[in-house]
Design an enzyme around this catalytic site. Structure first.
Site, PDB file in Angstrom:
ATOM      1  CG  ASN A  44      33.563  48.607  44.277  1.00 13.40           C
ATOM      2  OD1 ASN A  44      33.819  49.299  42.743  1.00 13.40           O
ATOM      3  ND2 ASN A  44      33.099  47.380  44.385  1.00 13.40           N
ATOM      4  CG  ASP A 326      34.699  43.688  46.388  1.00 10.82           C
ATOM      5  OD1 ASP A 326      34.926  42.277  45.404  1.00 10.82           O
ATOM      6  OD2 ASP A 326      34.605  44.334  45.751  1.00 10.82           O
TER       7      ASP A 326
HETATM    8  C1  UD1 Z   1      30.404  44.363  41.349  1.00 14.68           C
HETATM    9  C2  UD1 Z   1      31.721  45.624  42.254  1.00 14.68           C
HETATM   10  C3  UD1 Z   1      32.666  44.182  43.208  1.00 14.68           C
HETATM   11  C4  UD1 Z   1      31.943  43.121  43.580  1.00 14.68           C
HETATM   12  C5  UD1 Z   1      30.821  42.834  43.038  1.00 14.68           C
HETATM   13  C6  UD1 Z   1      30.188  41.012  43.353  1.00 14.68           C
HETATM   14  C7  UD1 Z   1      31.745  47.281  41.290  1.00 14.68           C
HETATM   15  C8  UD1 Z   1      32.397  48.679  40.413  1.00 14.68           C
HETATM   16  N1  UD1 Z   1      31.738  45.696  41.333  1.00 14.68           N
HETATM   17  O1  UD1 Z   1      30.800  43.662  40.698  1.00 14.68           O
HETATM   18  O2  UD1 Z   1      34.134  44.656  43.680  1.00 14.68           O
HETATM   19  O3  UD1 Z   1      33.676  42.102  43.247  1.00 14.68           O
HETATM   20  O4  UD1 Z   1      29.949  43.497  42.279  1.00 14.68           O
HETATM   21  O5  UD1 Z   1      29.889  41.921  44.852  1.00 14.68           O
HETATM   22  O6  UD1 Z   1      30.805  47.641  42.079  1.00 14.68           O
HETATM   23  N2  UD1 Z   1      26.863  38.315  36.539  1.00 14.68           N
HETATM   24  C9  UD1 Z   1      25.862  37.160  34.883  1.00 14.68           C
HETATM   25  N3  UD1 Z   1      25.354  38.656  33.726  1.00 14.68           N
HETATM   26  C10 UD1 Z   1      25.880  40.145  33.961  1.00 14.68           C
HETATM   27  C11 UD1 Z   1      26.449  40.675  35.727  1.00 14.68           C
HETATM   28  C12 UD1 Z   1      27.258  39.450  36.350  1.00 14.68           C
HETATM   29  O7  UD1 Z   1      26.372  36.374  35.574  1.00 14.68           O
HETATM   30  O8  UD1 Z   1      25.151  40.683  33.004  1.00 14.68           O
HETATM   31  C13 UD1 Z   1      27.721  37.833  37.501  1.00 14.68           C
HETATM   32  C14 UD1 Z   1      29.092  37.509  37.331  1.00 14.68           C
HETATM   33  O9  UD1 Z   1      29.724  36.490  36.528  1.00 14.68           O
HETATM   34  C15 UD1 Z   1      29.143  36.853  39.149  1.00 14.68           C
HETATM   35  C16 UD1 Z   1      27.862  37.243  39.732  1.00 14.68           C
HETATM   36  O10 UD1 Z   1      26.695  37.695  38.848  1.00 14.68           O
HETATM   37  O11 UD1 Z   1      29.441  35.529  38.910  1.00 14.68           O
HETATM   38  C17 UD1 Z   1      27.816  38.172  40.707  1.00 14.68           C
HETATM   39  O12 UD1 Z   1      28.130  39.625  39.546  1.00 14.68           O
HETATM   40  P1  UD1 Z   1      28.686  41.254  39.971  1.00 14.68           P
HETATM   41  O13 UD1 Z   1      27.748  41.961  41.499  1.00 14.68           O
HETATM   42  O14 UD1 Z   1      27.643  41.847  38.118  1.00 14.68           O
HETATM   43  O15 UD1 Z   1      29.507  42.348  39.630  1.00 14.68           O
HETATM   44  P2  UD1 Z   1      30.008  43.324  39.097  1.00 14.68           P
HETATM   45  O16 UD1 Z   1      28.817  44.425  39.416  1.00 14.68           O
HETATM   46  O17 UD1 Z   1      30.325  43.029  38.022  1.00 14.68           O
END
Ligand code: UD1
Length: 438
Positions: A44, A326
């Protein structure tokens, strides 16, 4: 033992730096784990670092790249966009985007790895144009990208959704004050990268604080970006007109390390993890210590052994510095062997209990109640045929299989290969009986 080698984006796609790798793991439980395991670079952190290469027309050198499928996918995305990529050798690669051949991250690649969306911010910031497939939902939840898009729109980009793609264009982006309504790791990274080349100053409030954000900021700063506060709740980025090349070493993978810590807690005799950053693992170390797992930290290495009296402890996932989502599935495997009842609450993703059904098939006493799993231990686990459903769920099944009676066959190992390098080789070197079969 040196298990990593040379690979490129076209190396076949199943965990596959080593030829002949196929897609199931056969694990015979009961072995005790002994010896040293080298922790790889953080997936990540590697993915945003690779996306950041798009911000400069100078060559960038990345070290400590993990040998995992997601890195190969990101290299393929970059090549598709026009980057010249030196094959990864001994975990090191050079990537150079002199000029772009395309603005598009296509569906075929994005659907296998949501983090491809990380190219959006850099493409817009440097070229004023991007076409990136919408990632869609995934096994662990809906995972929208609205926050990425809201931020970029406020920075002046025109963003529309057409035929399953995000189409975005802009003049030079401009600095903004943006408060994230919820913390998002990749949205923070995307906006931070976009802001490095924007006009004026950007302040990101309620930013994600994961160690991977800090690592990305360090890389960007070494390219000439002006960033303050990365790793804290508020990040300030003052845009510059161009960024240069750099050589950057990706931080160690705290989730891989945490997974081997749980392996040690379940089946370790004398297990040592080397090449870690224990500070980044603090929430995991704290939780494991509370359950009675003996852990000794010394510099960059961590020693762990099987807990004599493993006590059930409740857990709630939370953004960093909370306990990482994770690691939730792997912790649940541990709790099946602990004395008492533990309540494990998932607060980040709505469907992140896919491993529960499979752990139940191995004999675990677990009940799901909304966002909480109730685990009653200790219970005898028995080997079974189980299915990997997502990356970390797969890891929890491997851990459970290490202490189960008899043989477990884990299907769909490609999920595991997305984020764990040579897992069966690393486990075998520690004395586990793990075999890749077709
Ligand atoms: C990253 C990690 C993943 C980890 C996650 C949470 C990477 C490549 N992946 O994923 O391994 O499990 O952080 O620690 O770094 N959300 C929204 N809108 C958005 C973006 C996110 O609603 O535009 C929500 C998601 O659905 C989730 C929460 O925010 O419920 C956190 O997600 P997010 O931190 O964005 O996860 P990722 O960045 O995709």
């Amino acid at each position: 033992m040196k298990v990593w080698g040379k690979y490129s984006s076209t190396t076949p796609d199943h965990g596959a730096i080593i030829p002949g790798i196929v897609d199931k793991l056969k694990i015979t439980g009961g072995a005790r784990l002994n010896g040293t395991v080298q922790i790889g670079g953080a997936k990540n952190a590697a993915l945003p670092a690779l996306a950041a290469v798009l911000l400069t027309d100078k060559p960038v050198e990345l070290q400590n790249l993990p040998g995992v499928r997601d890195v190969r996918t990101m290299l393929r995305v970059l090549e598709q966009l026009g980057a010249s990529v030196r094959p990864v050798e001994d975990r090191c690669s050079g990537v150079h985007v002199k000029r772009l051949a395309s603005f598009e991250a296509p569906y075929d690649l994005v659907k296998t790895m949501r983090a491809s969306v990380l190219v959006l911010g850099p493409l817009l910031a440097r070229y004023g144009r991007a076409r990136v497939s919408l990632p869609g939902g995934c096994a662990i939840g809906e995972r929208p990208i609205n926050l990425h898009l809201d931020g970029l729109r406020q920075m002046g980009a025109e963003v529309s959704l057409e035929h399953g793609y995000v189409e975005a264009s802009s003049q030079r982006l401009r600095g903004i004050h943006f408060n994230f309504p919820i913390k998002s790791v990749t949205a923070t990274e995307n906006l931070m990268m976009a802001a490095t080349l924007a006009e004026g100053t950007t302040v990101l409030g309620n930013a994600a604080q994961e160690p991977e954000i800090r690592d990305l900021a360090e890389m960007l700063i070494s390219m000439g970006a002006q960033i303050e506060g990365a790793g804290k709740d508020e990040i300030t980025i003052t845009g510059v007109t161009e960024l240069g090349g750099t050589s950057h070493e990706v931080i160690p993978d705290r989730i891989e390390a945490g997974t081997y810590l749980v392996a040690g807690a379940l089946a370790g005799e004398a297990l040592e993890l080397v090449g870690c950053r224990p500070d980044d693992l603090e929430p995991v170390l704290q939780q494991l210590r509370q359950t009675g797992v003996p852990i000794v930290v010394e510099g960059k290495s961590i020693r762990v052994e099987k807990a004599q009296h493993l006590e059930a402890r409740d857990l709630r996932t939370a953004p960093h510095p909370g306990f990482p989502t994770d690691m939730q599935a792997q912790y649940m495997a541990l709790m099946t062997q602990a004395q008492g009842t533990s309540l494990i609450t998932e607060t980040i993703f709505e469907r992140r209990f896919m491993h529960v059904g499979e752990l139940q098939r191995m004999g675990a006493d677990i009940r799901i109640d909304g966002h909480t799993s109730v685990v009653v231990g200790p219970g005898r686990l028995t080997g079974a045929q189980v299915m990997a459903t997502d990356l970390r769920a797969s890891a929890s099944l491997v851990l459970a299989a290490l202490v189960a009676d008899g043989v477990t066959v884990l299907d769909r190992v490609y999920h595991l290969d997305r984020g764990y390098e040579f897992m069966e080789k690393k486990l075998c070197a520690l004395g586990a009986q793990v075999e890749r079969i077709r």
